[in-house]
Write a protein that holds these residues in place. Structure first.
Motif, short mmCIF file in Angstrom:
data_model
loop_
_atom_site.label_atom_id
_atom_site.label_comp_id
_atom_site.label_asym_id
_atom_site.label_seq_id
_atom_site.Cartn_x
_atom_site.Cartn_y
_atom_site.Cartn_z
N SER A 122 0.44 -1.26 -0.33
CA SER A 122 0.04 0.20 -0.31
C SER A 122 0.41 1.33 -0.09
CB SER A 122 -1.03 -0.32 1.04
OG SER A 122 0.18 0.31 2.64
N SER A 126 -0.14 7.33 -5.12
CA SER A 126 0.22 6.32 -6.51
C SER A 126 1.14 6.89 -7.66
CB SER A 126 -0.87 6.48 -7.04
OG SER A 126 -1.53 6.83 -7.53
N ILE A 143 -3.19 3.56 -3.08
CA ILE A 143 -3.11 2.86 -3.96
C ILE A 143 -2.42 0.91 -3.24
CG2 ILE A 143 -0.63 2.54 -4.70
CD1 ILE A 143 -0.58 1.45 -6.94
N ARG A 144 -3.98 0.20 -3.49
CA ARG A 144 -3.23 -1.00 -2.75
C ARG A 144 -3.08 -2.06 -3.37
NH1 ARG A 144 -6.49 -4.85 0.33
NH2 ARG A 144 -5.81 -5.08 2.43
N ALA A 162 -4.46 -8.34 -7.29
CA ALA A 162 -5.68 -7.58 -7.12
C ALA A 162 -4.80 -5.73 -6.56
CB ALA A 162 -6.40 -7.97 -5.82
N ASP A 164 -6.27 -2.23 -5.89
CA ASP A 164 -7.07 -1.20 -5.68
C ASP A 164 -6.03 0.26 -5.60
OD1 ASP A 164 -9.72 -2.95 -5.25
OD2 ASP A 164 -8.41 -3.67 -3.52
N GLY A 166 -7.60 4.50 -5.11
CA GLY A 166 -8.75 5.25 -4.36
C GLY A 166 -9.02 6.48 -4.89
#
Length: 169
Positions: A122, A126, A143-144, A162, A164, A166
């Motif tokens: 994380s 980003s 970002i994760r 995966a 993700d 935000g």
């Protein structure tokens, strides 16, 4: 077998890395010194992560200076990491956390890197990581990423990845 308990050491490693290790170590003495079991809490400061990533054949100089910690154990010739944490501040406060197998020790004491580590990465921003791909990509927010890093020499892979992103802050 002799046992060393509550040991502590600070080691000057490659590239001025400074691992600090504390924990318990048990050895079984035969004709040679054989490491049988250990439980260690360790911290490490690495000016250039490529020195460690190089063991897996990766260039990680883009991470910049990093700090990390882990609880390492050896049992049944398996080296495992729990609560593995790596902080790379240069990349938007990137933090990598994971648990799993690092590798195995052969009967002759040789280390075989066969990782199988579930991880979460994380970062609060980003843009620093995305700039490695293209400096023109705008800030996309936190970002994760989750996944699994596994394999053996020259055949490492990322599974179950995966990602993700935000909203920008």
């Amino acid at each position: 077998a002799p046992a060393f308990e509550e040991i502590a050491a600070v080691i000057r490693g490659p590239g001025d890395s400074r691992p600090a290790i504390a924990g318990a170590l048990q050895v079984d003495i035969t004709a040679d010194l054989l490491l049988e079991r250990f439980d260690l809490s360790s911290t490490i400061t690495v000016p250039d992560p490529s020195l460690l990533a190089g063991l897996f054949g990766f260039d990680a100089s883009w991470l910049g200076a990093s700090q990390g910690s882990a609880e390492l154990s050896l049992a049944d010739r398996r080296i495992e990491a729990r609560r593995l944490k790596i902080d790379a501040h240069q990349l938007g406060a990137l933090r990598l956390e994971g648990d799993g197998l690092i590798g195995t020790l052969a009967a002759d004491g040789a280390l075989h890197l066969t990782p199988d580590i579930a991880f979460v990465a994380s970062a609060t921003r980003s843009a620093p990581a995305l700039a490695l791909i293209d400096p023109g990509i705008p800030e996309l927010g936190p970002i994760r990423a989750t996944g699994r890093f596994a394999g053996r020499v020259e055949r490492y892979r990322l599974d179950q990845l995966a990602l993700d992103l935000g909203p920008p802050n």
